[in-house]
Design a protein around this motif. Structure first.
Motif, mmCIF file in Angstrom:
data_model
loop_
_atom_site.group_PDB
_atom_site.id
_atom_site.type_symbol
_atom_site.label_atom_id
_atom_site.label_comp_id
_atom_site.label_asym_id
_atom_site.label_seq_id
_atom_site.Cartn_x
_atom_site.Cartn_y
_atom_site.Cartn_z
ATOM 1 N N LYS A 173 4.901 1.118 2.258
ATOM 2 C CA LYS A 173 5.403 1.288 0.856
ATOM 3 C C LYS A 173 6.777 0.883 0.672
ATOM 4 O O LYS A 173 7.851 1.255 1.732
ATOM 5 C CB LYS A 173 5.388 2.966 0.556
ATOM 6 C CG LYS A 173 5.822 3.316 -0.951
ATOM 7 C CD LYS A 173 4.813 4.179 -1.386
ATOM 8 C CE LYS A 173 5.175 4.729 -2.712
ATOM 9 N NZ LYS A 173 4.579 3.977 -3.941
ATOM 10 N N ALA A 186 7.620 7.319 5.916
ATOM 11 C CA ALA A 186 7.315 8.675 5.765
ATOM 12 C C ALA A 186 7.934 9.728 6.501
ATOM 13 O O ALA A 186 7.967 9.544 7.889
ATOM 14 C CB ALA A 186 5.335 8.736 6.170
ATOM 15 N N TRP A 238 8.091 9.840 0.933
ATOM 16 C CA TRP A 238 8.516 8.634 1.329
ATOM 17 C C TRP A 238 10.088 8.555 1.250
ATOM 18 O O TRP A 238 10.456 9.001 0.073
ATOM 19 C CB TRP A 238 7.880 7.406 0.385
ATOM 20 C CG TRP A 238 6.415 7.338 0.661
ATOM 21 C CD1 TRP A 238 5.355 8.012 -0.082
ATOM 22 C CD2 TRP A 238 5.730 6.677 1.661
ATOM 23 N NE1 TRP A 238 4.104 7.467 0.469
ATOM 24 C CE2 TRP A 238 4.485 6.780 1.838
ATOM 25 C CE3 TRP A 238 6.515 5.953 2.900
ATOM 26 C CZ2 TRP A 238 3.405 6.160 2.335
ATOM 27 C CZ3 TRP A 238 5.684 5.353 3.947
ATOM 28 C CH2 TRP A 238 4.284 5.246 3.650
ATOM 29 N N ARG A 256 4.441 11.841 -1.268
ATOM 30 C CA ARG A 256 3.364 11.090 -0.593
ATOM 31 C C ARG A 256 2.203 11.349 -1.554
ATOM 32 O O ARG A 256 1.805 12.539 -1.873
ATOM 33 C CB ARG A 256 3.300 11.359 0.783
ATOM 34 C CG ARG A 256 4.481 10.963 1.596
ATOM 35 C CD ARG A 256 4.472 11.265 2.934
ATOM 36 N NE ARG A 256 3.380 10.673 3.617
ATOM 37 C CZ ARG A 256 2.973 10.682 5.017
ATOM 38 N NH1 ARG A 256 3.610 11.444 5.861
ATOM 39 N NH2 ARG A 256 2.001 10.072 5.609
ATOM 40 N N GLU A 313 -1.794 11.279 -0.908
ATOM 41 C CA GLU A 313 -2.918 11.076 0.220
ATOM 42 C C GLU A 313 -3.848 10.018 -0.163
ATOM 43 O O GLU A 313 -4.528 9.338 0.731
ATOM 44 C CB GLU A 313 -3.666 12.362 0.489
ATOM 45 C CG GLU A 313 -3.615 12.968 1.546
ATOM 46 C CD GLU A 313 -4.444 14.401 1.882
ATOM 47 O OE1 GLU A 313 -5.772 14.272 1.954
ATOM 48 O OE2 GLU A 313 -3.715 15.175 1.843
ATOM 49 N N GLU A 347 -3.598 7.312 -2.219
ATOM 50 C CA GLU A 347 -3.095 6.176 -2.079
ATOM 51 C C GLU A 347 -2.838 5.539 -0.640
ATOM 52 O O GLU A 347 -3.286 4.582 -0.401
ATOM 53 C CB GLU A 347 -1.587 6.321 -2.853
ATOM 54 C CG GLU A 347 -0.839 4.851 -2.782
ATOM 55 C CD GLU A 347 0.413 4.968 -3.453
ATOM 56 O OE1 GLU A 347 1.100 3.862 -3.475
ATOM 57 O OE2 GLU A 347 1.144 6.046 -3.620
ATOM 58 N N GLU A 348 -2.372 6.516 0.153
ATOM 59 C CA GLU A 348 -2.396 6.363 1.527
ATOM 60 C C GLU A 348 -3.711 6.083 2.245
ATOM 61 O O GLU A 348 -3.694 5.325 3.028
ATOM 62 C CB GLU A 348 -1.562 7.327 2.278
ATOM 63 C CG GLU A 348 -0.142 7.541 1.925
ATOM 64 C CD GLU A 348 0.616 8.785 2.543
ATOM 65 O OE1 GLU A 348 0.546 9.027 3.584
ATOM 66 O OE2 GLU A 348 1.312 9.122 1.717
ATOM 67 N N MET A 358 -4.207 2.161 2.444
ATOM 68 C CA MET A 358 -3.479 1.490 3.043
ATOM 69 C C MET A 358 -3.956 1.071 4.434
ATOM 70 O O MET A 358 -4.742 1.975 4.951
ATOM 71 C CB MET A 358 -2.024 2.291 3.434
ATOM 72 C CG MET A 358 -1.264 2.405 2.232
ATOM 73 S SD MET A 358 0.337 3.424 2.771
ATOM 74 C CE MET A 358 1.177 3.505 0.954
ATOM 75 N N THR A 408 -3.459 0.323 8.310
ATOM 76 C CA THR A 408 -2.403 0.805 9.631
ATOM 77 C C THR A 408 -2.791 -0.088 10.770
ATOM 78 O O THR A 408 -3.934 -0.898 10.770
ATOM 79 C CB THR A 408 -2.504 2.360 9.921
ATOM 80 O OG1 THR A 408 -3.942 2.179 10.539
ATOM 81 C CG2 THR A 408 -2.643 3.121 8.664
#
Length: 107
Positions: free
Chosen positions: A2, A13, A18, A29, A31, A33-34, A37, A39
């Protein structure tokens, strides 16, 4: 990953927020949206390719250029766009004699 809405820096994070390490801006944060993402854990590891036994013809195109390490006059090369699209490509060379690698940029 982010990025900060205030300064554009990458945020980290910390607990349920954030936090921007540059300007201190915080944001809760999310959840949902994450979960979208990507990783590093989601990505497969790339293999290291041993090119030591590959013949010169399989190394790609070669050109006449002097190696700064051994003085040999031939190197394989590849060109990559590593800067913005309006900049010229960067040329990467590998000496066909000693294997020394170097790059050449247009300035």
């Amino acid at each position: 990953m982010k990025f900060c809405d205030e300064c554009g820096s990458m945020m980290k994070a910390e607990g349920d927020e954030w936090v921007c390490g540059s300007c201190g801006y915080t944001e809760p944060r999310d959840e949902a949206e994450e979960s979208a993402m990507t990783t590093q854990q989601d990505q497969e590891e790339s293999e290291i390719v041993d090119m030591s036994d590959v013949g010169e013809e399989a190394m790609g195109p070669t050109t006449e250029i002097r190696c700064p390490e051994c003085g040999h006059d031939r190197a394989s090369y590849e060109m990559k766009q590593i800067r913005s699209a309006d900049e010229s490509e960067t040329r990467f060379f590998t000496c066909t004699e000693c294997g020394h690698k170097w790059r050449e940029d247009d300035h």
